[in-house]
Design a protein around this motif. Structure first.
Motif, PDB file in Angstrom:
ATOM      1  N   SER A 138      26.727  57.120  41.995  1.00 42.73           N
ATOM      2  CA  SER A 138      25.356  57.006  41.495  1.00 42.73           C
ATOM      3  C   SER A 138      24.401  57.565  42.539  1.00 42.73           C
ATOM      4  N   PRO A 139      23.344  58.269  42.103  1.00 39.57           N
ATOM      5  CA  PRO A 139      22.331  58.681  43.087  1.00 39.57           C
ATOM      6  C   PRO A 139      21.622  57.478  43.692  1.00 39.57           C
ATOM      7  N   VAL A 140      21.752  56.327  43.024  1.00 35.69           N
ATOM      8  CA  VAL A 140      21.209  55.089  43.586  1.00 35.69           C
ATOM      9  C   VAL A 140      22.294  54.518  44.497  1.00 35.69           C
ATOM     10  N   LYS A 141      22.010  54.504  45.766  1.00 37.41           N
ATOM     11  CA  LYS A 141      23.047  54.172  46.751  1.00 37.41           C
ATOM     12  C   LYS A 141      23.498  52.708  46.635  1.00 37.41           C
ATOM     13  N   GLY A 142      24.752  52.505  46.939  1.00 30.17           N
ATOM     14  CA  GLY A 142      25.248  51.139  47.119  1.00 30.17           C
ATOM     15  C   GLY A 142      25.750  50.473  45.856  1.00 30.17           C
ATOM     16  N   PHE A 143      25.870  51.227  44.764  1.00 26.82           N
ATOM     17  CA  PHE A 143      26.382  50.602  43.548  1.00 26.82           C
ATOM     18  C   PHE A 143      27.779  51.117  43.238  1.00 26.82           C
ATOM     19  N   PRO A 144      28.799  50.256  43.395  1.00 23.22           N
ATOM     20  CA  PRO A 144      30.140  50.690  43.017  1.00 23.22           C
ATOM     21  C   PRO A 144      30.291  50.675  41.492  1.00 23.22           C
ATOM     22  N   PRO A 145      31.326  51.402  40.981  1.00 24.85           N
ATOM     23  CA  PRO A 145      31.570  51.387  39.534  1.00 24.85           C
ATOM     24  C   PRO A 145      31.673  49.950  39.031  1.00 24.85           C
ATOM     25  N   ARG A 146      31.313  49.771  37.800  1.00 23.05           N
ATOM     26  CA  ARG A 146      31.342  48.464  37.122  1.00 23.05           C
ATOM     27  C   ARG A 146      30.109  47.634  37.427  1.00 23.05           C
ATOM     28  N   GLN A 147      29.419  47.927  38.554  1.00 26.39           N
ATOM     29  CA  GLN A 147      28.207  47.134  38.807  1.00 26.39           C
ATOM     30  C   GLN A 147      27.050  47.632  37.968  1.00 26.39           C
TER      31      GLN A 147
END
Ligand code: GGG
Length: 357
Positions: free
Chosen positions: A114-123
């Motif tokens: 994600s271009p939004v940092k710090g979000f792993p898949p599923r979140q």
């Protein structure tokens, strides 16, 4: 063994490139699950408009009526005003067939950053439920005193109790199958009649779903939350225009507009539903063979789910994840060098290989 009659409208621009890949994948999954598709191609597009003066023939909607579903690519091309192409093809289909739900999943898939940092898949995993038959998309209005200093344009927004309640109920029902949380997009501080009405209907419908948590935000701050806190959402319900804008924003937050699928649903199944990527015809890249076919393929998985083929739908989703996990088969919008066909073939191959395991 099942058999479905599907109307295929490639439409314009990259529709001609991504739809064949969607069909390739559906054929592959059909072979695995003994599903036969009878594809009926309709060449309705801006080209058709330029030749005939109509996007679809006079009896076009009647021609679609008997199909199990409609599989659409993209609509709109330079040379035809966008309001002509949209109101000549997409919107009449949505309305004639009471496709009042536009379901647009927003999910960060494995392998995509994600271009939004710090979000792993599923979140990041939510759905935008867009009202699809009324609201800001209305023909009511007009122009006066054209080409004078007094020129004016009036555009009426239509919110009916029936229209609001049915989309809100759909959102709450959907939330019950997920994390039981519905967020409403509003703007009742500035839009003085329709949006307070939408809020009233939201709180009335919510009373029938006491087990579902609710939130409501004005569209401006909600857009900011989409970027800063995309993990806050489960089901986001919105009017026609707000839902359209939010779903493009959601797509960007999970990597690319080229990944975003949608389903125009007639939940009662009295009429065919229509499945299309969120993206448009992308004239800037059309003809180059580099469009991302994943939104079209994922829309095909939504079509399978709607047709009552959940195993086949799941197989497409699994294959999508497998391909997205491979950085070598990515189109340029995801930073790769693969072309549209290579991505489609890779997904179809995954499905075929999994069938042999
Ligand atoms: N995938 C169909 C398509 O071309 N959509 C582009 C578009 O502008 N859609 C407007 C809308 O969904 O209201």
């Amino acid at each position: 063994m099942s058999r479905y009659k599907i109307a295929v409208i490639e439409g314009d621009g990259i529709g001609h490139e991504v739809v064949p890949e969607g069909l390739r994948v559906l054929e592959a999954v059909g072979r695995r699950y003994q599903i036969t598709f009878d594809w009926h191609h309709f060449d309705w597009s801006c080209q058709t408009y330029l030749k005939t003066g109509r996007m679809i023939p006079e009896n076009g909607l009647d021609q679609l009526r008997g199909f199990d579903a409609i599989y659409l690519g993209a609509v709109g091309y330079p040379g035809v005003p966008d309001q002509v192409s949209l109101w000549g093809l997409l919107i009449p289909i949505r309305r004639a067939f009471q496709q009042y739900v536009n379901l647009r999943p927003v999910r960060l898939r494995r392998g995509i950053e994600s271009p939004v940092k710090g979000f792993p898949p599923r979140q990041i995993d939510f759905c935008v439920v867009r009202e699809n038959n009324e609201g800001e998309y209305s023909e009511v209005g007009g122009r006066l005193y054209r080409d004078t200093d007094a020129e004016l344009a009036v555009q009426e927004t239509i919110f009916t109790r029936r229209g609001c309640d049915r989309i809100l109920r759909y959102a709450f029902d959907l939330a019950r199958t997920r994390k039981s949380h519905v967020t409403s997009a509003t703007k009742s501080n500035g839009i003085i009649h329709t949006m307070p009405f939408w809020d009233e209907r939201f709180s009335q419908v919510a009373k029938h779903f006491p087990d579902v948590r609710t939130d409501q935000y004005h569209i401006d701050i909600l857009s900011a939350h989409f970027v800063q806190h995309p993990d806050w959402f489960d089901v986001v319900v919105a009017s026609n225009l707000f839902g359209d804008i939010l779903s493009d924003l959601g797509a960007a937050v999970v990597g690319s507009i080229g990944l975003a699928p949608s389903a125009n649903l007639n939940p009662e199944q009295q009429h065919p539903s229509m499945f299309e990527p969120v993206h448009g015809s992308a004239p800037d890249i059309a003809g180059k063979g580099i469009a991302n076919p994943i939104a079209q393929v994922w829309s095909g998985a939504m079509m399978l789910e709607h047709l009552g083929e959940p195993k086949a739908a799941r197989a497409v989703e699994v294959a999508l994840d497998a391909v997205l996990a491979r950085p070598d088969v990515r189109t340029p919008d995801l930073g790769g060098r693969a072309n549209t066909r290579e991505v489609g073939e890779a997904i179809a191959h995954e499905i075929a290989v999994a069938a042999q395991l």
